[in-house]
Design an enzyme around this catalytic site. Sequence first.
Site, PDB file in Angstrom:
ATOM      1  N   HIS A 122       0.863  -1.266   0.045  1.00 45.62           N
ATOM      2  CA  HIS A 122      -0.044   0.070   0.141  1.00 45.62           C
ATOM      3  C   HIS A 122       1.049   1.291   0.018  1.00 45.62           C
ATOM      4  CE1 HIS A 122      -2.782   3.057   1.901  1.00 45.62           C
ATOM      5  NE2 HIS A 122      -3.859   2.076   1.646  1.00 45.62           N
ATOM      6  N   ASP A 199       3.378  -3.656   8.104  1.00 43.94           N
ATOM      7  CA  ASP A 199       2.039  -3.046   7.679  1.00 43.94           C
ATOM      8  C   ASP A 199       1.046  -3.820   8.120  1.00 43.94           C
ATOM      9  OD1 ASP A 199      -0.299  -2.111   6.921  1.00 43.94           O
ATOM     10  OD2 ASP A 199       0.542  -1.242   4.899  1.00 43.94           O
ATOM     11  N   GLN A 202      -4.243  -4.395   7.376  1.00 46.01           N
ATOM     12  CA  GLN A 202      -5.259  -5.631   6.952  1.00 46.01           C
ATOM     13  C   GLN A 202      -5.076  -6.841   7.961  1.00 46.01           C
ATOM     14  OE1 GLN A 202      -7.712  -4.996   5.125  1.00 46.01           O
ATOM     15  NE2 GLN A 202      -6.931  -3.100   4.330  1.00 46.01           N
ATOM     16  N   LYS A 225     -10.193  -0.051  10.623  1.00 46.07           N
ATOM     17  CA  LYS A 225     -10.220  -1.247   9.992  1.00 46.07           C
ATOM     18  C   LYS A 225     -10.524  -2.535  11.069  1.00 46.07           C
ATOM     19  CE  LYS A 225      -7.139   0.345   6.503  1.00 46.07           C
ATOM     20  NZ  LYS A 225      -7.961   0.795   5.234  1.00 46.07           N
ATOM     21  N   CYS A 365      -4.951   2.454  -3.440  1.00 47.08           N
ATOM     22  CA  CYS A 365      -3.551   3.108  -2.868  1.00 47.08           C
ATOM     23  C   CYS A 365      -2.566   1.986  -2.897  1.00 47.08           C
ATOM     24  CB  CYS A 365      -3.737   3.507  -1.205  1.00 47.08           C
ATOM     25  SG  CYS A 365      -5.075   4.714  -1.025  1.00 47.08           S
TER      26      CYS A 365
HETATM   27  N1  PMP Z   1      -1.632  -0.442   4.826  1.00 46.48           N
HETATM   28  C1  PMP Z   1      -2.952  -1.176   4.063  1.00 46.48           C
HETATM   29  C2  PMP Z   1      -2.602  -2.569   3.712  1.00 46.48           C
HETATM   30  C3  PMP Z   1      -4.153  -0.852   4.101  1.00 46.48           C
HETATM   31  O1  PMP Z   1      -5.005  -1.339   3.437  1.00 46.48           O
HETATM   32  C4  PMP Z   1      -4.169   0.648   4.435  1.00 46.48           C
HETATM   33  C5  PMP Z   1      -5.763   1.423   4.215  1.00 46.48           C
HETATM   34  N2  PMP Z   1      -6.277   1.401   3.054  1.00 46.48           N
HETATM   35  C6  PMP Z   1      -3.271   1.330   5.003  1.00 46.48           C
HETATM   36  C7  PMP Z   1      -2.110   0.680   5.166  1.00 46.48           C
HETATM   37  C8  PMP Z   1      -3.538   2.740   5.564  1.00 46.48           C
HETATM   38  O2  PMP Z   1      -4.356   2.979   6.502  1.00 46.48           O
HETATM   39  P1  PMP Z   1      -4.785   4.332   7.219  1.00 46.48           P
HETATM   40  O3  PMP Z   1      -5.281   4.943   6.052  1.00 46.48           O
HETATM   41  O4  PMP Z   1      -5.738   3.865   8.251  1.00 46.48           O
HETATM   42  O5  PMP Z   1      -3.348   4.984   7.753  1.00 46.48           O
END
Ligand code: PMP
Length: 409
Positions: A122, A199, A202, A225, A365
């Site tokens: 991401h 990270d 998920q 999430k 993203c």
């Molecule tokens: N990493 C992953 C794998 C995600 O799915 C997301 C959210 N789509 C993020 C990072 C970023 O999370 P946040 O926008 O809550 O900071």
Amino acid sequence: MSDLSRLRADFPLLQQEMNGRPLVYLDSAATTQKPTAVLDAMDAYYRRYNANVHRGAYTLAQEATELYEGSRAKVAAFVGAASPREIVFTRGTTSAINTVAFGWGMYHLRPGDRILLTDLEHHANVVPWQLLCRHTGAHLDYLPLTPDYRVDLERLADRLDERVKVVGISGMSNVLGTILPVARVAAAARAVGAITVVDAAQMAPHLPVDVAALGVDFLACSAHKMLGPTGIGALWGRLELLEAMEPAEGGGEMIRDVGRDESTWAPAPHRFEAGTPPIAEAVGFGAAVDYLSAVGMDEVRRHEADLTGYALERLSEVPGLVVYGPPEVEHRGGAVSFTLADIHPHDLATILDQQGIAIRAGHHCAQPLHRLLGVPATARASFYLYNTRREVDALLPALAEARRLFGVA
Ligand code: PMP
């Protein structure tokens, strides 16, 4: 999931209709819905306990502080941290990764050093490292994917040497659903002296997490999430690393002593929590991990694996539909990204919305990943503990309608 209908009743938002149909919410990879327990905990905080934390000599402030610090302890237990001091509350995964990049990376990377990521990350686990490379002269490198959308561990040895200082790896892909072999990658990283940053945006919502068993150095997640509120997340870090790290943000709350020219820092984790923190959000985060723990993360995983397997089976019946992600459920979570013939994913999402089904369309993203997939965008249905097989079934007539409208043979 023993009694799913009881569980759904905990989520008021799911009880509504959308465009004349029962709402089918299949966008939990973007954000999850909130159980009454979380909403009530935040409401009770504001009605009964609201005060600023840490500095108050009066009882109400002490109670608010206990709630805030109590949530830290809950999150620590949820990820298997050795101590609540290893949990830094952040705005979310993005700010947690930035905290490591600028608090650790800025002081440990030199020109010529390398940061190893994977091809499915991401942007939150790409862009902070790109910024860090600009500041330090380090370079990025990527571990490639296999044809079945898993990371290619056979390439790990030739990507890792003593110039690699950081390995940044997702625990679970928000696009492909891939579950990554974090423990194996972390062990290989440690052998060359690199730290591993996970990270877990998920991973933490969908799989049991034990940072000690994973053998990693930092792990980032977002409350929103995992049934909690927006505006808060957590950075777990090994205490000796956090204690040796510089703060990326300065201000109130994070200091030991402030002089006119120089200051000293509070111990971790408060060193990294400048300013008034998101207190009600922390309380909601604590209630969310309580809820998940009561259901049991093994149960969450079992239910989602069942739904995902069922969804893959049903989607394979749709002519022209291509799923991007590992075909075996044991290697993937419940984010199912797909394209349908040459229908634009945004059009697909709009047609499904007319049937009350919420899915996401776009690059999620993950632009570098989509370039590798050879498509600018995908449609994504993603599942959580409150979804049902009936909701998976609802996708089929809606996708058939899309094929009819677009004249797909
Ligand atoms: N990493 C992953 C794998 C995600 O799915 C997301 C959210 N789509 C993020 C990072 C970023 O999370 P946040 O926008 O809550 O900071």
